[in-house]
Design a protein around this motif. Sequence first.
Motif, PDB file in Angstrom:
ATOM      1  N   MET A   1       0.842  -1.191   0.000  1.00  0.00           N
ATOM      2  CA  MET A   1       0.000   0.000   0.000  1.00  0.00           C
ATOM      3  C   MET A   1       0.885   1.251   0.000  1.00  0.00           C
ATOM      4  O   MET A   1       1.907   1.279   0.664  1.00  0.00           O
ATOM      5  CB  MET A   1      -0.885   0.004   1.256  1.00  0.00           C
ATOM      6  N   ARG A  81      -1.837   4.456  -9.448  1.00  0.00           N
ATOM      7  CA  ARG A  81      -2.918   3.799  -8.696  1.00  0.00           C
ATOM      8  C   ARG A  81      -3.893   4.845  -8.176  1.00  0.00           C
ATOM      9  O   ARG A  81      -3.462   5.880  -7.654  1.00  0.00           O
ATOM     10  CB  ARG A  81      -2.336   3.015  -7.504  1.00  0.00           C
ATOM     11  N   ALA A  83      -6.109   6.925  -5.799  1.00  0.00           N
ATOM     12  CA  ALA A  83      -5.975   7.113  -4.344  1.00  0.00           C
ATOM     13  C   ALA A  83      -7.325   7.451  -3.725  1.00  0.00           C
ATOM     14  O   ALA A  83      -8.131   8.164  -4.321  1.00  0.00           O
ATOM     15  CB  ALA A  83      -4.991   8.237  -4.071  1.00  0.00           C
ATOM     16  N   LEU A  84      -7.535   6.931  -2.531  1.00  0.00           N
ATOM     17  CA  LEU A  84      -8.653   7.385  -1.703  1.00  0.00           C
ATOM     18  C   LEU A  84      -8.107   8.558  -0.890  1.00  0.00           C
ATOM     19  O   LEU A  84      -7.140   8.398  -0.128  1.00  0.00           O
ATOM     20  CB  LEU A  84      -9.110   6.257  -0.783  1.00  0.00           C
ATOM     21  N   LYS A 102     -11.647  -1.535   5.912  1.00  0.00           N
ATOM     22  CA  LYS A 102     -11.973  -1.100   4.539  1.00  0.00           C
ATOM     23  C   LYS A 102     -10.808  -0.329   3.936  1.00  0.00           C
ATOM     24  O   LYS A 102     -10.453  -0.521   2.778  1.00  0.00           O
ATOM     25  CB  LYS A 102     -13.218  -0.219   4.548  1.00  0.00           C
ATOM     26  N   LEU A 103     -10.201   0.556   4.734  1.00  0.00           N
ATOM     27  CA  LEU A 103      -9.082   1.354   4.214  1.00  0.00           C
ATOM     28  C   LEU A 103      -7.923   0.448   3.811  1.00  0.00           C
ATOM     29  O   LEU A 103      -7.218   0.713   2.835  1.00  0.00           O
ATOM     30  CB  LEU A 103      -8.619   2.383   5.254  1.00  0.00           C
ATOM     31  N   THR A 105      -7.958  -2.226   2.359  1.00  0.00           N
ATOM     32  CA  THR A 105      -8.134  -2.883   1.056  1.00  0.00           C
ATOM     33  C   THR A 105      -7.715  -1.960  -0.098  1.00  0.00           C
ATOM     34  O   THR A 105      -7.661  -2.395  -1.239  1.00  0.00           O
ATOM     35  CB  THR A 105      -9.608  -3.303   0.814  1.00  0.00           C
ATOM     36  N   HIS A 106      -7.460  -0.680   0.205  1.00  0.00           N
ATOM     37  CA  HIS A 106      -7.077   0.250  -0.867  1.00  0.00           C
ATOM     38  C   HIS A 106      -5.589   0.150  -1.156  1.00  0.00           C
ATOM     39  O   HIS A 106      -4.785  -0.042  -0.253  1.00  0.00           O
ATOM     40  CB  HIS A 106      -7.440   1.685  -0.472  1.00  0.00           C
ATOM     41  N   GLU A 107      -5.243   0.301  -2.412  1.00  0.00           N
ATOM     42  CA  GLU A 107      -3.831   0.253  -2.788  1.00  0.00           C
ATOM     43  C   GLU A 107      -3.109   1.534  -2.423  1.00  0.00           C
ATOM     44  O   GLU A 107      -1.898   1.576  -2.289  1.00  0.00           O
ATOM     45  CB  GLU A 107      -3.719   0.092  -4.308  1.00  0.00           C
ATOM     46  N   ARG A 108      -3.908   2.589  -2.289  1.00  0.00           N
ATOM     47  CA  ARG A 108      -3.299   3.908  -2.085  1.00  0.00           C
ATOM     48  C   ARG A 108      -4.228   4.807  -1.307  1.00  0.00           C
ATOM     49  O   ARG A 108      -5.420   4.891  -1.646  1.00  0.00           O
ATOM     50  CB  ARG A 108      -3.088   4.533  -3.474  1.00  0.00           C
ATOM     51  N   ILE A 109      -3.719   5.466  -0.259  1.00  0.00           N
ATOM     52  CA  ILE A 109      -4.515   6.505   0.396  1.00  0.00           C
ATOM     53  C   ILE A 109      -3.673   7.780   0.545  1.00  0.00           C
ATOM     54  O   ILE A 109      -2.450   7.714   0.706  1.00  0.00           O
ATOM     55  CB  ILE A 109      -5.119   6.074   1.759  1.00  0.00           C
ATOM     56  N   ASP A 128     -12.400  12.368  -0.731  1.00  0.00           N
ATOM     57  CA  ASP A 128     -13.415  11.310  -0.830  1.00  0.00           C
ATOM     58  C   ASP A 128     -14.100  11.052   0.503  1.00  0.00           C
ATOM     59  O   ASP A 128     -15.208  10.531   0.556  1.00  0.00           O
ATOM     60  CB  ASP A 128     -12.757   9.995  -1.282  1.00  0.00           C
TER      61      ASP A 128
END
Length: 251
Positions: A1, A81, A83-84, A102-103, A105-109, A128
């Motif tokens: 991540m 990728r 981003a959130l 949940k966070l 599972t994101h590839e990028r924040i 977001d």
Amino acid sequence: MRVDVISVLPEMFEPAMSASMLGIARDRGVLEFHAHDLRTWALPGVHRQVDDAPYGGGPGMVMRPEPLFAAIRAVGALDERPALTILMTPQGVPLSQNLVEKLATHERIVLVCGRYEGVDERVREAVDLEVSIGDYVMTGGELPAMVVVDAVCRLLPGVLGDDESSTDESFSWGLLEYPHYTRPASFEQRDVPAILLSGDHARIASWRREQAVLRTARSRPDLLEAADLSPAERALADQALDTDRTDPEEV
Ligand code: ADE
């Protein structure tokens, strides 16, 4: 991540992000972390201004929208990728283990840290999600952002050594975690509960579950409603609610 943070105090992050599990996660390549100085996108001028007085008057300064919009766009474009983008603010949705999962599972924040009295309202349109770490006000979003990174990072594959250790803990049953003990078996007349020394794994598991119910009833009765409890556990919780509560007003 990959995690990027945008902050006027990017130097706050490195010590925390290189210690302990976060440092290990970075060394193992599971976490890629970048802290960006918001002043890179400051208004033109020697003062590198990023804030201003609020329209309508009132105390404190508000972060201007132009540097934040520019930073969010530029940092977003640093990697292909998607981003959130999350604004750290006491007005956000409360951080919970469910949200942390949940966070993760994101590839990028991208975490945007407010300072001063807050950010110009229009900045909300550039993110977001808005997240709060609790109902109290901190001097800025930097420590809250570190809380998010820490909680998310420990769920990433390969960060915790033992695959079990993030599934059998506080909140994973919707309850607080059961008590833990290690050696010595007796410390200053305080004995480890005998059941834990019994080797009877089924009884230990049910004792732990019972303790988790009792502890939740005492400290976080608000969690009980949504918890998946058997009728016997529900009765135990009700009994504890009647007797044993910790009253935070008495602190
Ligand atoms: N910034 C200031 N206080 C905060 C909080 N409680 N959560 C997230 N960001 C914040």
